[in-house]
Enzyme design. Structure first.
Site, PDB file in Angstrom:
ATOM      1  N   GLU A 270       8.934  15.632  -1.660  1.00 47.37           N
ATOM      2  CA  GLU A 270       9.639  14.486  -1.064  1.00 47.37           C
ATOM      3  C   GLU A 270       8.822  13.197  -1.180  1.00 47.37           C
ATOM      4  O   GLU A 270       9.374  12.124  -1.484  1.00 47.37           O
ATOM      5  CB  GLU A 270       9.935  14.772   0.414  1.00 47.37           C
ATOM      6  CG  GLU A 270      10.712  13.686   1.129  1.00 47.37           C
ATOM      7  CD  GLU A 270      12.094  13.472   0.549  1.00 47.37           C
ATOM      8  OE1 GLU A 270      12.947  14.350   0.685  1.00 47.37           O
ATOM      9  OE2 GLU A 270      12.333  12.398  -0.062  1.00 47.37           O
TER      10      GLU A 270
ATOM     11  N   GLU B 201      -2.213   2.512  -5.796  1.00 44.37           N
ATOM     12  CA  GLU B 201      -2.806   3.714  -6.369  1.00 44.37           C
ATOM     13  C   GLU B 201      -4.306   3.522  -6.516  1.00 44.37           C
ATOM     14  O   GLU B 201      -4.793   2.385  -6.509  1.00 44.37           O
ATOM     15  CB  GLU B 201      -2.207   3.976  -7.759  1.00 44.37           C
ATOM     16  CG  GLU B 201      -0.725   4.269  -7.748  1.00 44.37           C
ATOM     17  CD  GLU B 201      -0.381   5.490  -6.916  1.00 44.37           C
ATOM     18  OE1 GLU B 201      -0.786   6.596  -7.272  1.00 44.37           O
ATOM     19  OE2 GLU B 201       0.300   5.326  -5.889  1.00 44.37           O
TER      20      GLU B 201
ATOM     21  N   LYS C 298       8.517   7.609 -10.913  1.00 38.83           N
ATOM     22  CA  LYS C 298       9.474   7.885  -9.828  1.00 38.83           C
ATOM     23  C   LYS C 298      10.903   7.851 -10.353  1.00 38.83           C
ATOM     24  O   LYS C 298      11.741   8.679  -9.979  1.00 38.83           O
ATOM     25  CB  LYS C 298       9.280   6.866  -8.693  1.00 38.83           C
ATOM     26  CG  LYS C 298       7.933   7.008  -7.986  1.00 38.83           C
ATOM     27  CD  LYS C 298       7.663   5.811  -7.078  1.00 38.83           C
ATOM     28  CE  LYS C 298       6.359   5.946  -6.313  1.00 38.83           C
ATOM     29  NZ  LYS C 298       5.971   4.702  -5.618  1.00 38.83           N
TER      30      LYS C 298
ATOM     31  N   GLY D 108       1.923   4.094   1.795  1.00 34.45           N
ATOM     32  CA  GLY D 108       1.010   4.022   2.940  1.00 34.45           C
ATOM     33  C   GLY D 108       0.828   5.383   3.576  1.00 34.45           C
ATOM     34  O   GLY D 108       1.622   6.300   3.386  1.00 34.45           O
TER      35      GLY D 108
HETATM   36  N1  HSE Z   1       1.216   3.031  -5.046  1.00 35.84           N
HETATM   37  C1  HSE Z   1       2.476   3.498  -4.607  1.00 35.84           C
HETATM   38  C2  HSE Z   1       3.317   2.292  -4.200  1.00 35.84           C
HETATM   39  C3  HSE Z   1       2.286   4.433  -3.449  1.00 35.84           C
HETATM   40  O1  HSE Z   1       2.759   1.203  -4.079  1.00 35.84           O
HETATM   41  O2  HSE Z   1       4.516   2.431  -4.023  1.00 35.84           O
HETATM   42  C4  HSE Z   1       3.488   5.247  -3.110  1.00 35.84           C
HETATM   43  O3  HSE Z   1       3.900   6.052  -4.163  1.00 35.84           O
END
Ligand code: HSE
Length: 431
Positions: free
Chosen positions: A129, A190, A205, A302
């Site tokens: 998820e 990241e 994603k 987060g």
């Molecule tokens: N680095 C990702 C973002 C973290 O900023 O959305 C969550 O996947």
């Protein structure tokens, strides 16, 4: 009371959030679900520096193999990110008959199909998820909530770091660098923030979402990806004056037997629900049939947000014990082989184009002439200032035009002696 024993690999931002969530909500989870999660071991590269030794009865190691081999552990929670060694950890955990929870979008986007098969062969499952929109439950929405509907299109703000940076640049006038430094401090970015900035994080994603929403395993190579590093403050301001906001959008649409998927900065009308999603928040607008449009929003990056998605996966494993990967709709999405990818060259969109041109008579007709040669219609045309001694921004909004023609026109425009820098083009959508 059902006891589920956990092994946690990765004690970074999300890992420490999971430990906190488990500690804070332990009595609630026990009372409400009759489940006791026992965190037996944590593996992290820098175990001594980071981990508060007060985590009750938890052993600490730098060797993930110890967790995978441990017969007492029921579930491995993989939170290290990246493909290697995450792939080895997940495969070995499944072979040792452990379920897996992961927030690793790169792993699921690149190797999900193989891993689900491995899980099925071992009678175990993988839940993920938090891999998309962290704790905002888009995976479960697609695989359970709206399952059975046809997804015609989706438009997502699915990288919190980029949304945070664009918001800070827009609202506070911060520089790109200043906003990025803040996003890192808050733990949104990241470990390698270039993956956020160059759009790849959103691309991983989107590959997962397309698989779940449209039943097609697509490669990230098939997703046209552009990041936000080239977005200038001027463009944010010009867009505002035209009633538009710039967002890094992940977009997928199905047209008959074709799918298009792309990630890039996008101008959307200010009154669209996506346009008011600010800061680290994520949101997704999904066009479905017969349900109609749905909209889901919340904090998409987060520590505690990602931890929330992991806990939800853990509870699903606990409650659905005994169901293997193929009984999970998320993992059942067989590739719909007859769907083809529509490549970026053939995609039609409206464009915002900014050209820095010398302010003298005849320049505008040269610009519109080139667009006309490529059959690109112009919706509006504004010269933002007058300064005969210098260059001025010329802003155009086009009619829908094929990407390939726009690219050729931009190359030609750049070569004009009166055009003094590379033209900026940002696609527009009105979901
Ligand atoms: N680095 C990702 C973002 C973290 O900023 O959305 C969550 O996947």
């Amino acid at each position: 009371m059902k006891k589920i024993t956990l092994g946690l690999v990765g004690f970074g931002t999300v890992g420490s959030g999971v430990v906190k969530f488990l500690q804070d909500r332990r009595s609630f989870i026990r009372d409400r679900f009759g489940i006791d999660f026992f965190l037996k071991s944590i593996c992290d590269r820098s175990i001594d520096k980071k981990i508060n030794k007060t985590i009750e009865k938890c052993s600490l190691t730098t060797q993930w193999e110890e967790l995978v081999k441990d017969p007492m552990i029921d579930v491995i929670v993989e939170l290290i990110g990246g493909v290697n060694p995450a792939k080895e950890i997940v495969v070995n955990a499944l072979r040792k008959k452990k379920h897996v929870v992961t927030a690793n979008k790169e792993l699921i986007a690149s190797l999900g199909q193989k891993l689900f098969e491995e899980a099925h062969q071992n009678g175990r499952n993988i839940y993920y998820e938090s891999s998309v929109m962290a704790g905002v439950p888009i995976i479960r929405t697609l695989t359970e909530g709206i399952v059975g509907n046809r997804v015609k299109g989706l438009y997502g703000i699915i990288n919190g770091t980029c949304n945070y940076i664009l918001t800070e640049m827009t609202d506070k006038g911060y520089s790109f660098e200043h906003a990025l430094a803040d996003a890192k401090n808050y733990g949104y970015a990241e470990s390698d923030p270039t993956l956020d900035i160059n759009g790849m994080d959103a691309t991983y994603k989107l590959a997962i979402l397309v698989n779940l929403a449209m039943g097609k395993f697509i490669s990230v190579k098939d997703i046209h990806t552009e990041g936000i590093a080239h977005i200038a403050h001027d463009d944010i301001e010009h867009a505002e004056s035209l009633g538009l906001n710039i967002k890094l959008l992940a977009i997928a649409k199905q047209h008959g037997q074709e799918i298009e998927a792309r990630v890039h900065p996008t101008l959307i009308p200010k009154d669209h629900p996506l346009a008011i999603i600010d800061g680290v928040d994520n949101a997704i607008f999904v066009e479905t049939d017969p349900l109609g449009d749905i909209f889901l929003a919340g904090q998409g990056a987060g520590k505690m947000s990602a931890a929330s998605g992991v806990i939800s996966d853990l509870l699903n494993i606990a409650v659905n014990e005994g169901s293997d990967a193929r009984s999970n709709l998320a993992n059942l999405a067989h590739d719909t082989a007859d769907l083809r990818m529509r490549m970026i060259d053939d995609i039609m969109t409206k464009f915002y184009i900014r050209i820095m041109a010398i302010d003298k008579p005849g320049v505008l007709s040269q610009i519109t002439g080139i667009l006309g040669q490529h059959e690109i219609g112009i919706n509006s045309f504004t010269q933002k200032a007058h300064n005969r001694a210098s260059t001025v921004p010329v802003i155009m909004l086009t009619e829908p035009a094929p990407e390939k023609k726009v690219r050729l026109a931009l190359e030609q425009l750049h070569k004009l002696p009166v055009v003094k820098s590379k033209p900026v083009a940002i696609r527009m959508e009105n979901p």
